[in-house]
Structures are given as structure tokens and as C-alpha cells.
Scaffold this motif. Structure first.
Motif, PDB file in Angstrom:
ATOM      1  N   ARG A   8       0.816  -1.214   0.000  1.00 54.88           N
ATOM      2  CA  ARG A   8       0.000   0.000   0.000  1.00 54.88           C
ATOM      3  C   ARG A   8       0.850   1.265   0.000  1.00 54.88           C
TER       4      ARG A   8
ATOM      5  N   SER B 275      -7.785  -2.862  -3.897  1.00 55.07           N
ATOM      6  CA  SER B 275      -7.287  -2.448  -5.199  1.00 55.07           C
ATOM      7  C   SER B 275      -6.732  -3.673  -5.902  1.00 55.07           C
ATOM      8  N   VAL B 276      -6.625  -3.589  -7.232  1.00 59.47           N
ATOM      9  CA  VAL B 276      -6.147  -4.735  -8.000  1.00 59.47           C
ATOM     10  C   VAL B 276      -4.743  -5.136  -7.548  1.00 59.47           C
ATOM     11  N   SER B 277      -3.849  -4.161  -7.398  1.00 60.06           N
ATOM     12  CA  SER B 277      -2.474  -4.492  -7.026  1.00 60.06           C
ATOM     13  C   SER B 277      -2.412  -5.138  -5.641  1.00 60.06           C
ATOM     14  N   GLU B 278      -3.213  -4.640  -4.690  1.00 62.81           N
ATOM     15  CA  GLU B 278      -3.217  -5.233  -3.354  1.00 62.81           C
ATOM     16  C   GLU B 278      -3.790  -6.644  -3.378  1.00 62.81           C
ATOM     17  N   ASP B 279      -4.819  -6.861  -4.189  1.00 54.29           N
ATOM     18  CA  ASP B 279      -5.376  -8.207  -4.305  1.00 54.29           C
ATOM     19  C   ASP B 279      -4.337  -9.173  -4.873  1.00 54.29           C
TER      20      ASP B 279
ATOM     21  N   ARG C 299      -6.303   5.683   0.641  1.00 55.55           N
ATOM     22  CA  ARG C 299      -6.014   4.343   0.139  1.00 55.55           C
ATOM     23  C   ARG C 299      -5.496   3.436   1.235  1.00 55.55           C
TER      24      ARG C 299
ATOM     25  N   ARG D  47       0.431   5.821  -2.876  1.00 54.86           N
ATOM     26  CA  ARG D  47      -0.199   5.832  -1.555  1.00 54.86           C
ATOM     27  C   ARG D  47      -0.928   7.147  -1.308  1.00 54.86           C
TER      28      ARG D  47
ATOM     29  N   SER E 271       1.266   0.253  -9.409  1.00 58.31           N
ATOM     30  CA  SER E 271       0.299   0.711  -8.409  1.00 58.31           C
ATOM     31  C   SER E 271       0.104   2.210  -8.551  1.00 58.31           C
ATOM     32  N   LYS E 272      -0.995   2.694  -7.995  1.00 56.28           N
ATOM     33  CA  LYS E 272      -1.301   4.119  -8.067  1.00 56.28           C
ATOM     34  C   LYS E 272      -0.600   4.907  -6.978  1.00 56.28           C
TER      35      LYS E 272
END
Length: 281
Positions: A124, A259-263, A253, A249, A246-247
Motif C-alpha cells: 500500500r 485495489s487490484v495491485s493489493e489483491d 487508500r 499511496r 500501483s497508483k
């Protein structure tokens, strides 16, 4: 390149640090110096009876140092106090690390919804590209699941600037990459016109770049939930590492999950290489 390697001196950390193949992969992409970092909880104080955590951790780091130096890297060690993911980000900025490496056994889906591991908290908030090195989950003496970190890379893209920045990591990963699978997932909101260039053609452009570097490449366009489809491709092709952007922090957030990256970081079977936005100067 400088790599920060986070360790809590657990068996999972040891599997990541002492695997010769993993170390050779880091050398191939240009890593020359490794900063070994372990974080002691701020709730533990040297004066507590029977507690000598810092000395024990320094002894552990010295043992890891010998292994990494024998593999040809320069090594610096850091024992710091505080919240792990915050202090790891602090050290990464201080030493101007080019990437960070953390071992992870993964967690159950329920636990991932309730409390974040250090790996997920870093996903994150990381200030540098983050490699989550997956190790065996249910083993007392675990080994890494994918020894060749970057031999086969699954690159997931939505053609955003964040994904393009992640694709740029191939400029150094290519020295250790033999295969690449490029995937784009069209979600229901993408049902409108593709514009002048469709997703298959855009993937082909990126595949052409990798082919020029001698990387065998395949492309795939899917439809559905991005995280679910990316994980489905991972299960089918068994890459060494999933590469995603990733977008970055934000205070909001950090309070949200999903989010897709965290998943992908939480649920991928193998390694994940997460590329965040550039650090502010």
C-alpha cells in the motif's frame, strides 16, 4: 543498483535471503549492494528483563551478511525500531534503494480482510519497486516457491501511466527474463469503442519491444474482474513473478482494501513485483 532486504529473522526470511538462485537473479538485474534491515518493535526496550532483541538480531544479520557477501554483493545492515513498513520505507528513502525485497508466506483470505501483514502494508505504501518473494506457507523449514525470480514474468496492464511505468522495469528485468506473458483485462465499463488502437494491438506493440530483447512473449486479452482474471492467468502459466503497477499511496487508500495491485499481492501464488509512482523529490 541497491536493494533493501527486509527480514524478521524468521524461517520465511531466511528462505528468501539464503537461496543462491534468488541471489543470482538479483545480480543479473544489476543489484550490487544489499541493505539488510530488521525492525524491532517499539514496545520492546533494552532494559526489559531477559530481553536483548537488538543484539540477537545483529547476530542474525551478521550470519546473513556472510551468505550475501559470499555471493558477490556488498552488504550493509540496519537494526531499527518502530512500525515495520514505516521504518522500511524510511530506510529505503535514506539509502536511495532501487527496490525492496520482502519474503511472505501469504495469508488466508479472511485474515487479509482484517489485518495487514508487513508485505501487504508495504504494497500500500512502498516508495520503491517492491518484490514480494513467496515462500512455502505450511512448512517449518520453508523454501521459496519460485527460485528464478524473473525467468517468466506475467505483466498485467490496463494501459494506464501506472502500468506503463511498471513495463519500464523490463529495462533491467530483461537481463534475467526469458519469457513474458502480457495480459489485459477488459472490465464491463470498457465495453465502449476501443479507439484507434485496440488492446490486442497495444499488447502486440509491447510484445515487439520484449521480442527485440530476445524474450519469448505471448499476449492475452480477457474480460471480467481484473484481479480474478490476472490470478487465473497466473494459475495457467505459472510465471516466476507477476509484474504490476500501483497508483501509489494516499491517506485514504491506506484505509481501504481491494485495489487490484493489493489483491494480487495478497492472493498470488508466486512472486509479485509492484512498481509504485516515482518518489517525490
Amino acid at each position: 543498483m541497491r536493494a533493501l532486504c527486509a527480514t524478521d529473522l524468521s524461517a520465511a526470511s531466511e528462505a528468501t535471503i539464503e537461496n543462491e538462485t534468488c541471489l543470482r537473479c538479483l545480480g543479473r538485474i544489476g543489484v550490487r549492494t544489499v541493505h539488510l534491515v530488521t525492525v524491532v518493535s517499539g514496545n520492546v526496550h533494552p532494559g526489559m528483563p531477559g530481553v536483548d532483541f537488538e543484539a540477537r538480531r545483529r547476530r542474525g544479520l551478521d550470519r546473513y551478511r556472510e551468505v550475501i557477501e559470499a555471493a558477490g554483493f556488498g552488504v550493509e545492515t540496519h537494526v531499527v525500531r518502530g512500525t515495520p513498513y514505516r521504518r522500511l520505507n524510511d530506510i529505503a528513502e535514506t539509502v536511495h534503494a532501487d527496490l525492496a525485497l520482502v519474503g511472505s508466506r501469504g495469508q488466508s483470505p479472511l485474515l487479509n480482510r482484517v489485518v495487514g501483514s508487513t508485505a501487504r502494508n508495504l504494497a500500500r505504501t512502498t516508495v520503491v519497486p517492491l518484490l514480494v518473494n513467496r515462500v512455502e506457507r505450511a512448512a517449518d523449514d520453508p523454501d521459496v516457491l519460485r527460485e528464478h525470480l524473473f525467468r517468466h514474468v506475467l505483466f498485467a496492464t490496463d494501459f494506464s501511466e501506472h502500468a506503463d511505468r511498471a513495463f519500464g522495469a523490463f529495462s533491467y528485468l530483461r537481463h534475467a527474463t526469458e519469457e513474458a506473458t502480457l495480459v489485459h483485462v477488459r472490465s464491463p465499463k470498457d465495453d465502449g469503442p476501443d479507439g484507434d488502437v485496440g488492446p490486442a494491438e497495444r499488447l502486440a506493440e509491447r510484445a515487439s519491444t520484449l521480442a527485440g530483447w530476445g524474450i519469448e512473449t505471448r499476449t492475452e486479452v480477457r474480460r471480467g474482474d481484473p484481479a480474478e482474471e490476472i490470478l487465473a492467468v497466473e494459475a495457467e502459466v505459472t510465471p516466476s513473478t507477476v509484474l504490476v503497477g500501483s497508483k501509489g499511496r494516499s491517506r485514504i487508500r491506506r484505509l481501504l482494501l481491494g485495489s487490484v495491485s493489493e489483491d494480487i499481492v495478497a492472493r498470488a501464488a508466486g512472486n509479485v513485483f509492484l512498481v509504485p509512482p516515482p518518489r517525490a523529490t
